[in-house]
Structures are given as C-alpha cells and as structure tokens.
Design a protein around this motif. Structure first.
Motif, short mmCIF file in Angstrom:
data_model
loop_
_atom_site.label_atom_id
_atom_site.label_comp_id
_atom_site.label_asym_id
_atom_site.label_seq_id
_atom_site.Cartn_x
_atom_site.Cartn_y
_atom_site.Cartn_z
N GLN A 26 -2.58 20.60 1.29
CA GLN A 26 -1.97 20.21 2.56
C GLN A 26 -2.71 19.03 3.20
N PHE A 27 -1.91 18.20 3.91
CA PHE A 27 -2.45 17.02 4.57
C PHE A 27 -1.81 16.87 5.95
N SER A 28 -2.60 16.33 6.86
CA SER A 28 -2.11 16.17 8.23
C SER A 28 -1.50 14.80 8.49
N ASP A 29 -1.53 13.91 7.51
CA ASP A 29 -0.92 12.59 7.67
C ASP A 29 -0.40 12.10 6.33
N LEU A 30 0.61 11.24 6.39
CA LEU A 30 1.26 10.74 5.18
C LEU A 30 0.36 9.79 4.40
N GLU A 31 -0.50 9.05 5.08
CA GLU A 31 -1.34 8.08 4.40
C GLU A 31 -2.27 8.77 3.40
N THR A 32 -2.90 9.85 3.82
CA THR A 32 -3.80 10.58 2.92
C THR A 32 -3.01 11.26 1.81
N ALA A 33 -1.81 11.77 2.17
CA ALA A 33 -0.96 12.41 1.16
C ALA A 33 -0.55 11.41 0.09
N MET A 34 -0.25 10.17 0.48
CA MET A 34 0.15 9.16 -0.49
C MET A 34 -0.99 8.85 -1.46
N SER A 35 -2.22 8.89 -0.98
CA SER A 35 -3.37 8.68 -1.87
C SER A 35 -3.45 9.79 -2.91
N GLN A 36 -3.14 11.02 -2.51
CA GLN A 36 -3.15 12.13 -3.45
C GLN A 36 -2.01 12.00 -4.46
N ILE A 37 -0.83 11.56 -3.98
CA ILE A 37 0.30 11.33 -4.88
C ILE A 37 -0.07 10.31 -5.94
N GLN A 38 -0.77 9.25 -5.53
CA GLN A 38 -1.20 8.22 -6.47
C GLN A 38 -2.13 8.79 -7.53
N ALA B 276 4.31 14.61 -9.01
CA ALA B 276 3.87 14.98 -7.67
C ALA B 276 5.00 15.72 -6.96
N SER B 277 4.74 16.97 -6.59
CA SER B 277 5.71 17.77 -5.86
C SER B 277 5.32 17.74 -4.38
N VAL B 278 6.14 17.10 -3.57
CA VAL B 278 5.83 16.86 -2.17
C VAL B 278 6.77 17.70 -1.30
N GLU C 256 4.49 -1.33 9.20
CA GLU C 256 5.53 -2.29 8.87
C GLU C 256 5.96 -2.18 7.42
N GLN C 257 5.02 -1.76 6.54
CA GLN C 257 5.31 -1.69 5.12
C GLN C 257 6.08 -0.41 4.78
N SER C 258 6.95 -0.52 3.76
CA SER C 258 7.75 0.63 3.33
C SER C 258 6.88 1.68 2.66
N LEU C 259 7.34 2.89 2.69
CA LEU C 259 6.73 3.99 1.95
C LEU C 259 7.26 3.92 0.53
N SER C 260 6.43 3.52 -0.44
CA SER C 260 6.93 3.16 -1.77
C SER C 260 6.47 4.13 -2.85
N ILE C 261 7.38 4.41 -3.78
CA ILE C 261 7.08 5.16 -5.00
C ILE C 261 7.03 4.14 -6.14
N PRO C 262 5.86 3.85 -6.71
CA PRO C 262 5.75 2.79 -7.72
C PRO C 262 6.45 3.15 -9.03
N GLU C 263 6.72 2.13 -9.83
CA GLU C 263 7.29 2.32 -11.16
C GLU C 263 6.37 3.19 -12.00
N GLY C 264 6.95 4.11 -12.75
CA GLY C 264 6.17 5.01 -13.59
C GLY C 264 5.80 6.31 -12.92
N TYR C 265 5.97 6.41 -11.60
CA TYR C 265 5.67 7.65 -10.89
C TYR C 265 6.89 8.57 -10.91
N THR C 266 6.65 9.88 -11.00
CA THR C 266 7.70 10.88 -10.87
C THR C 266 7.36 11.77 -9.69
#
Length: 465
Positions: free
Chosen positions: A37-49, A58-60, A71-81
């Motif tokens: 569990q994470f309290s913010d999306l930024e830290t969660a995105m690091s774990q997804i990476q 990554a099951s979110v 300002e930047q989009s929340l992105s799922i990079p190529e190769g990630y599931t």
C-alpha cells in the motif's frame, strides 16, 4: 525518577518501532500495488516500475480517491503490463495533456460494478484541467482493454451538466483497444469550448488504430458520441445517446474522417438534440465511412430525421425508428434493415421494401458480389442470368456494367428458347447503337447449354452483345 522516566521512554520507543509505518503516515493509503500500500501515486508508480522492469505484471488497486496533480501524464511505458482496478474510487488529474497514457499492455476494470451493470460502478477516471483541448481521460498507443469504469465524468450522475471535467475524449485510441464495458462521456459542448467526442479512434499519424467495442454506455451533451479519424471502430453492442433534448449545439452520433471507418453491428443509438445537424457524417476517403449492419436508431427530437450530412452510409441491417434523409453531399445505400418511412430512393438494385423491411427481391440479379475485380457479381442460376440480361436491355435506365466484373459459377441449361442476347443494340461497321454490355464477363470454365438463336440479324456467338 530519572531511571523510571528513561525506562518509560525506552519502552515507548520500542512500541513505536513495532507500529507499521503506514499507520504513522500523514494520510491513508490510496493505492495498492501487488499487495503493498502507498499513500501517493508518485511512490506507487516507482513500485510499478520496479515490478514491470523485472518482467512481472503490476496489479494496481485504488483504495481511495487519488489525484495526479502534475503537468505530465501518468504513463505506462512500452513493455509494461499493468492491471488497474478502480474499485469504486476516482482517479483524477490536472495534467496539461491526457491523464492516463498507455504505451504498454493495460487493463482497466472496476471490481465494485454489479454483474448486470455493464462495468459501471462508482469507479471513474477524469481530468480537471479545462484550459485547452486534448485533456483526454485515457489515451492509448499500446494494447488496452477496458472492462469497466466511468470515463470523463467527475461523478456518477449521468443527467447533470458535466462542466467541470473532461475537456477531451473519454478515450482516445491510437493503438489497439477493446471495450467490454464501462461508461464514456466528455464535457458539455461549448462549456469551456469543449468540442470533444466521447470515444475517438486514430488520426492521420495512426491510420491503423483498431477499436472493438463489445459493450459501452455513451451519454452526455458533448460534441458527439463516436468518431474515427483513422482505422476501424467496430461496435457490437451498447447504448449510445447524444444530448438530453434541450441542447442546440451538438453534432453527430457517428463521425468519420481520413481513412476512418465505423462499423455498427448492434446496439441502441439515440440523438436527442434540438437542431437539424445530421445523425451521421462521413468525411472519410474509405468509400463508405459508416457501415450499419444492425442496431436500433432513433432521433428523439420532435420532427427530426435520421439524417446523413456528408459522405456514404451503407445500411445492410438495423431498425430505423424515424425517417431517413440525406443532404446533397451524402449518399445512403440500403440492402437490408427495417424502416419507418419511405426509403425506396436509397434501396439498391436487387432489393425491395416489403412491409417496412428491405430484403433481396424475388428477381435479385446476382447471388453475391459487389462487381469489383476482387469480388465480382456471381451468377449461379438461369433466373439470375436472365435478370442480368434484363438490366442491360432495359428501355429505361439500362446498365452497361462498364468497369465491373461478372463471373459465372455454375453450368446453366436453357430450355431451347429463342435467346435474346444480352445487349440489344445494333452494330453498323465499327459503330454500335443501343444497349450493350461493357463490363468483364468471366465464364469461369462453366457451360451454358440449350441456347437457341433464330434471329437472322443476330450472330450465333452473340449470347452477350
């Protein structure tokens, strides 16, 4: 006393050390990634990476409403599931572009949606930045599957004004996408200069974008419901409603441009807008940008028709509950379907209107085909061969089939009747006057027997003139 105080402090430190870190966080957790569990999306995105870089999925899951306020989009990079379960919560953001951009393999669902809800629960994804166009809820370049969720709305009320969210498409697909359920809308038109379609596919840089909709619910007072500016949108079912009856500034239920095409196989389509703008409009270069094979169509505004504003709409099925009309720059071709009004001027050769239903006529000319080299008109019976002759020899509106292809696919046996050639004009030297066949007839190795010609003015080999 000092020793007791020191012992108390040591005990307190030991107790604090045993308390989970999450319990001491400034805020409750809003997202879970593979059980953590994470309290913010930024830290969660690091774990997804970290998870995806290791080649894992990554099951979110949202545990509460979450905001992505950069300002930047929340992105799922190529190769990630990645699998994203909204779980009845909201994912919002104030990005200057799309909120969620997928380049990888992304599945979105809402586990709180009921069994018969077509994927609609409380979970939703929307943008809050209304300063300019292009603030899509989801933009896809990779492979996307949507099983549920509400896209483009900041609440679950489908009847209120959507004027504080979504100045962009609910979904903009530039890759390969499948919708199995969910609801889609955009901000009210002309509010903050909205001008957005709920679901849009492809563009000139992505002409092969592919979107299959097994079921979707589209609603609202946005610019339009479905658009394809490149590639093919195939709709197999769903509910698609544009407007609530009072608006006078909305446009099309279905719109195409570029090489875009929309194929409507089933579903319910309603336009409820107080203006005379068309129901369909095709600005594509595909020949028939909108193909209707089934579904139910209604213009709920009083006195309005189901109008085609531009291009070609090819109808081979469906139930049309209001009159059809076409502008001077539009063409409607009908080879099937059920209709309320008189559509005789749109019905193609070989078909007829019988008790409101268009079906192949009893004297339909060909068994199949469109007349192209790849898909020639096919003749299988003597009746079809004679009907073909009749269209060429007709006194009124004869057909020469110039540039078209016809293929014989069966042996035919005539009854020694006196045969009138296909093409009944007269030849004088090198000139020909009257009706003639000017297409390509492929005998395909078949045999026509029992042919009898007794007219002295007709050459024995002139079965087709």
């Amino acid at each position: 006393m000092k020793r007791k105080a020191l012992s108390f402090l040591l005990a307190l430190c030991l107790i604090i050390g045993m308390v989970p870190v999450a319990a001491l966080a400034d805020s409750d957790p809003v997202v879970e990634v593979n059980g953590q569990q994470f309290s913010d999306l930024e830290t969660a995105m690091s774990q997804i990476q970290t998870i995806c870089d290791a080649g894992k999925t990554a099951s979110v899951k949202l545990l509460g409403d979450a905001s992505w306020n950069t300002e930047q989009s929340l992105s799922i990079p190529e190769g990630y599931t990645v699998t994203l379960d909204l779980a009845g919560h909201a994912l919002s953001g104030s990005t200057t572009g799309p909120l969620l951009v997928n380049y990888g393999n992304l599945t979105i669902e809402d586990s709180t949606a009921g069994e018969d809800s077509h994927g609609i629960g409380q979970g939703r994804i929307y943008t809050t930045n209304l300063e300019a166009q292009g603030r899509h809820a989801v933009q896809n370049y990779g492979t996307l599957t949507i099983n549920g969720g509400i896209f483009g709305d900041n609440n679950t009320n489908t009847t209120d004004a959507n004027d504080q969210a979504q100045r962009g498409n609910a979904l903009r697909n530039l890759g390969t996408a499948t919708i199995n359920g969910g609801a889609f809308t955009a901000c009210d038109n002309y509010v903050n200069n909205g001008y957005a379609y709920a679901i849009a596919n492809g563009d000139s840089n992505h002409p092969d974008a592919s979107l299959t909709i097994h079921y979707a619910t589209v609603y609202g007072s946005m610019n339009g419901a479905l658009a394809s500016d490149g590639g093919v949108v195939t709709v197999e079912d769903g509910s698609y409603t544009l407007g609530k009856g009072s608006e006078d500034s909305l446009y099309y239920v279905a719109y195409t441009s570029g090489n875009g095409q929309i194929v409507l196989k089933d579903g319910s389509y309603t336009r409820n807008v107080n203006n005379s703008t068309a129901f369909f409009s095709d600005y594509s270069d595909t020949g028939a940008g909108i193909v209707v094979q089934g579904g139910t169509y209604e213009n709920a505004a009083e006195g309005k028709t189901i109008a085609v504003g531009n291009g070609v709409v090819a109808i081979s099925g469906g139930d049309f509950q209001d009159n059809l009309s076409a502008s001077a720059s539009a063409t409607i071709t009908i080879t099937g379907g059920t209709f309320t009004g008189d559509v005789s001027k749109f019905i193609q050769d070989g078909y007829e209107l019988s008790e409101g239903t268009v079906q192949p006529s009893s004297t339909r000319v060909f068994a199949s085909g469109t007349g192209s080299a790849e898909d020639p008109y096919v003749i299988n019976t003597v009746e079809q061969f004679k009907a073909f002759r009749k269209t060429v020899n007709a006194e009124a509106n004869p057909k020469s089939y110039a540039g078209q292809y016809i293929r014989l696919d069966a042996n035919l046996t005539l009854d020694e009747e006196n045969w009138e050639p296909i093409g009944n004009g007269t030849r004088s030297g090198s000139s020909f006057k009257g009706n003639s066949f000017r297409g390509v007839f492929d005998g395909n190795g078949m045999k026509i027997s029992g042919l009898k010609i007794t007219d002295a003015a007709t050459n024995a080999d002139d079965a087709i003139g």
